[in-house]
Scaffold this motif. Structure first.
Motif, PDB file in Angstrom:
ATOM      1  N   MET A   1       0.829  -1.202   0.000  1.00  0.00           N
ATOM      2  CA  MET A   1       0.000   0.000   0.000  1.00  0.00           C
ATOM      3  C   MET A   1       0.866   1.256   0.000  1.00  0.00           C
ATOM      4  N   ASN A   2       0.506   2.211  -0.829  1.00  0.00           N
ATOM      5  CA  ASN A   2       1.125   3.524  -0.758  1.00  0.00           C
ATOM      6  C   ASN A   2       0.426   4.326   0.334  1.00  0.00           C
ATOM      7  N   GLN A   3       1.192   4.814   1.297  1.00  0.00           N
ATOM      8  CA  GLN A   3       0.600   5.533   2.425  1.00  0.00           C
ATOM      9  C   GLN A   3       0.052   6.895   2.018  1.00  0.00           C
ATOM     10  N   THR A   4       0.530   7.439   0.905  1.00  0.00           N
ATOM     11  CA  THR A   4       0.038   8.729   0.423  1.00  0.00           C
ATOM     12  C   THR A   4      -0.325   8.614  -1.056  1.00  0.00           C
ATOM     13  N   ALA A   5      -1.216   9.490  -1.484  1.00  0.00           N
ATOM     14  CA  ALA A   5      -1.590   9.570  -2.900  1.00  0.00           C
ATOM     15  C   ALA A   5      -1.734  11.033  -3.263  1.00  0.00           C
ATOM     16  N   SER A   6      -1.351  11.376  -4.475  1.00  0.00           N
ATOM     17  CA  SER A   6      -1.409  12.767  -4.936  1.00  0.00           C
ATOM     18  C   SER A   6      -2.180  12.840  -6.238  1.00  0.00           C
ATOM     19  N   PHE A   7      -2.995  13.903  -6.371  1.00  0.00           N
ATOM     20  CA  PHE A   7      -3.823  14.087  -7.556  1.00  0.00           C
ATOM     21  C   PHE A   7      -3.538  15.454  -8.172  1.00  0.00           C
ATOM     22  N   PRO A   8      -3.522  15.518  -9.499  1.00  0.00           N
ATOM     23  CA  PRO A   8      -3.244  16.786 -10.184  1.00  0.00           C
ATOM     24  C   PRO A   8      -4.448  17.706 -10.122  1.00  0.00           C
ATOM     25  N   PRO A   9      -4.275  18.961 -10.515  1.00  0.00           N
ATOM     26  CA  PRO A   9      -5.415  19.882 -10.549  1.00  0.00           C
ATOM     27  C   PRO A   9      -6.509  19.363 -11.481  1.00  0.00           C
ATOM     28  N   ASN A  10      -7.743  19.660 -11.125  1.00  0.00           N
ATOM     29  CA  ASN A  10      -8.876  19.324 -11.984  1.00  0.00           C
ATOM     30  C   ASN A  10      -9.156  20.531 -12.868  1.00  0.00           C
ATOM     31  N   GLU A  11      -8.671  20.475 -14.079  1.00  0.00           N
ATOM     32  CA  GLU A  11      -8.766  21.631 -14.975  1.00  0.00           C
ATOM     33  C   GLU A  11     -10.116  21.713 -15.686  1.00  0.00           C
ATOM     34  N   ARG A  12     -10.919  20.646 -15.599  1.00  0.00           N
ATOM     35  CA  ARG A  12     -12.149  20.604 -16.387  1.00  0.00           C
ATOM     36  C   ARG A  12     -13.420  20.641 -15.543  1.00  0.00           C
ATOM     37  N   ARG A  30     -27.981  10.581  -3.840  1.00  0.00           N
ATOM     38  CA  ARG A  30     -28.988  11.648  -3.958  1.00  0.00           C
ATOM     39  C   ARG A  30     -28.330  13.019  -3.891  1.00  0.00           C
ATOM     40  N   ALA A  31     -27.326  13.155  -3.031  1.00  0.00           N
ATOM     41  CA  ALA A  31     -26.617  14.431  -2.926  1.00  0.00           C
ATOM     42  C   ALA A  31     -25.930  14.783  -4.239  1.00  0.00           C
ATOM     43  N   LEU A  32     -25.293  13.806  -4.858  1.00  0.00           N
ATOM     44  CA  LEU A  32     -24.584  14.073  -6.107  1.00  0.00           C
ATOM     45  C   LEU A  32     -25.558  14.435  -7.226  1.00  0.00           C
ATOM     46  N   VAL A  33     -26.742  13.828  -7.220  1.00  0.00           N
ATOM     47  CA  VAL A  33     -27.760  14.199  -8.210  1.00  0.00           C
ATOM     48  C   VAL A  33     -28.160  15.656  -8.026  1.00  0.00           C
ATOM     49  N   LYS A  34     -28.380  16.055  -6.777  1.00  0.00           N
ATOM     50  CA  LYS A  34     -28.769  17.440  -6.503  1.00  0.00           C
ATOM     51  C   LYS A  34     -27.662  18.421  -6.884  1.00  0.00           C
ATOM     52  N   LEU A  35     -26.425  17.979  -6.777  1.00  0.00           N
ATOM     53  CA  LEU A  35     -25.286  18.834  -7.132  1.00  0.00           C
ATOM     54  C   LEU A  35     -24.975  18.803  -8.624  1.00  0.00           C
ATOM     55  N   GLU A  36     -25.765  18.039  -9.372  1.00  0.00           N
ATOM     56  CA  GLU A  36     -25.550  17.863 -10.814  1.00  0.00           C
ATOM     57  C   GLU A  36     -24.117  17.416 -11.086  1.00  0.00           C
ATOM     58  N   PHE A  37     -23.700  16.430 -10.303  1.00  0.00           N
ATOM     59  CA  PHE A  37     -22.354  15.895 -10.409  1.00  0.00           C
ATOM     60  C   PHE A  37     -22.158  15.241 -11.771  1.00  0.00           C
ATOM     61  N   ASN A  38     -21.037  15.566 -12.404  1.00  0.00           N
ATOM     62  CA  ASN A  38     -20.725  15.049 -13.737  1.00  0.00           C
ATOM     63  C   ASN A  38     -19.565  14.063 -13.620  1.00  0.00           C
ATOM     64  N   THR A  39     -19.858  12.788 -13.801  1.00  0.00           N
ATOM     65  CA  THR A  39     -18.821  11.767 -13.631  1.00  0.00           C
ATOM     66  C   THR A  39     -17.708  11.852 -14.670  1.00  0.00           C
ATOM     67  N   GLU A  40     -17.923  12.617 -15.718  1.00  0.00           N
ATOM     68  CA  GLU A  40     -16.904  12.752 -16.762  1.00  0.00           C
ATOM     69  C   GLU A  40     -15.794  13.724 -16.357  1.00  0.00           C
ATOM     70  N   VAL A  41     -16.139  14.712 -15.511  1.00  0.00           N
ATOM     71  CA  VAL A  41     -15.149  15.759 -15.213  1.00  0.00           C
ATOM     72  C   VAL A  41     -15.006  16.054 -13.719  1.00  0.00           C
ATOM     73  N   ASP A  42     -16.002  15.723 -12.903  1.00  0.00           N
ATOM     74  CA  ASP A  42     -15.951  16.033 -11.475  1.00  0.00           C
ATOM     75  C   ASP A  42     -15.312  14.875 -10.699  1.00  0.00           C
ATOM     76  N   ARG A  43     -14.830  15.191  -9.472  1.00  0.00           N
ATOM     77  CA  ARG A  43     -14.236  14.168  -8.617  1.00  0.00           C
ATOM     78  C   ARG A  43     -14.775  14.309  -7.195  1.00  0.00           C
ATOM     79  N   VAL A  44     -14.815  13.186  -6.470  1.00  0.00           N
ATOM     80  CA  VAL A  44     -15.167  13.174  -5.054  1.00  0.00           C
ATOM     81  C   VAL A  44     -14.009  12.584  -4.267  1.00  0.00           C
ATOM     82  N   PHE A  45     -13.636  13.269  -3.186  1.00  0.00           N
ATOM     83  CA  PHE A  45     -12.621  12.770  -2.271  1.00  0.00           C
ATOM     84  C   PHE A  45     -13.265  12.550  -0.905  1.00  0.00           C
TER      85      PHE A  45
END
Length: 240
Positions: A1-12, A30-45
């Motif tokens: 296991m890697n104890q840390t992970a790093s993610f680049p900026p979300n430019e889109r 349900r929360a993501l639907v209300k937020l109009e979450f877009n699985t193509e460009v948005d991320r959840v942490f």
């Protein structure tokens, strides 16, 4: 296991941090639907504690398999690891909402073990303005007298020795002293840190640390998400 992970900026798209889900994935959906979450460009942490207490804990493997969903390990994931490996406190885990685990087949338990062992303890997300935010479940490990993010990372990855690594892991998964003391001292070397573990009535800031666990799974609680870029908070109650 890697104890840390790093993610680049979300430019889109947008980046969200979600508080402790505790097996309420339908509520998160349900929360993501209300937020109009877009699985193509948005991320959840996620700040961890994805499972136990709620009705949908078995869905965790589906969520962790999504390319836009990323989580750190929480103490409830650690209890699953310890329970399956045979050196945990099974009765304590059951008291804390873990009974579902022991009703699963050995094959599914092994799949959960493998998935949870791969979860990092610390996540870093770079922002487009060259700032970086951190995510850890309970509290950024404090190493020595300097409350610095780099020191915490060095400790959690074992660079400072096994004893420091074990102490840092315990703090990252279980510590509450910063919020119990209402300590606003900022964590140096990082723009913001998002944590869960300690329930708060609403998303709470102490210095540059944001507490995201608003009591999901309790009748008077809610599941909260924050969009990192705008700092806007969205909360959905347990009955919504």
């Amino acid at each position: 296991m890697n104890q840390t992970a790093s993610f680049p900026p979300n430019e889109r798209g947008r980046d969200f941090v979600v508080g402790d889900v505790h097996g309420h994935f339908k509520l998160l959906e349900r929360a993501l639907v209300k937020l109009e979450f877009n699985t193509e460009v948005d991320r959840v942490f996620s700040v961890g504690d994805l499972i136990d207490r709620g009705p949908d804990s078995e869905d965790v493997l589906n969520w962790l398999g999504q390319p836009w969903f990323h989580a750190v390990r929480g103490n409830h994931e650690q209890m699953v690891i310890d329970g399956i490996c045979g050196h945990g406190d099974r009765h304590r885990h059951i008291r804390n909402g873990g009974a579902w685990l022991y009703e699963l087949s050995p094959t599914t338990q092994e799949q959960l073990l493998a998935a949870f062992q791969q979860l990092p303890i610390i996540i870093e997300v770079k922002l487009s303005d060259d700032k970086t935010v951190g995510i850890v479940h309970a509290q950024a490990p404090a190493v020595g007298l300097e409350n610095e993010w780099q020191n915490a990372k060095e400790a959690i990855t074992g660079t400072r020795g096994k004893q420091s690594e074990q102490q840092a892991l315990a703090q990252a998964l279980y510590a509450r002293d910063k919020i119990e003391q209402q300590d606003p001292t900022p964590i140096k070397g990082i723009h913001e840190v998002y944590v869960g573990h300690s329930s708060v009535p609403r998303v709470t800031r102490l210095g540059n640390v944001l507490y995201m666990d608003t009591g999901c799974s309790f009748s008077d609680g809610a599941l909260s998400l924050m969009e990192i870029g705008s700092q806007s908070v969205f909360s959905i109650g347990m009955t919504q």
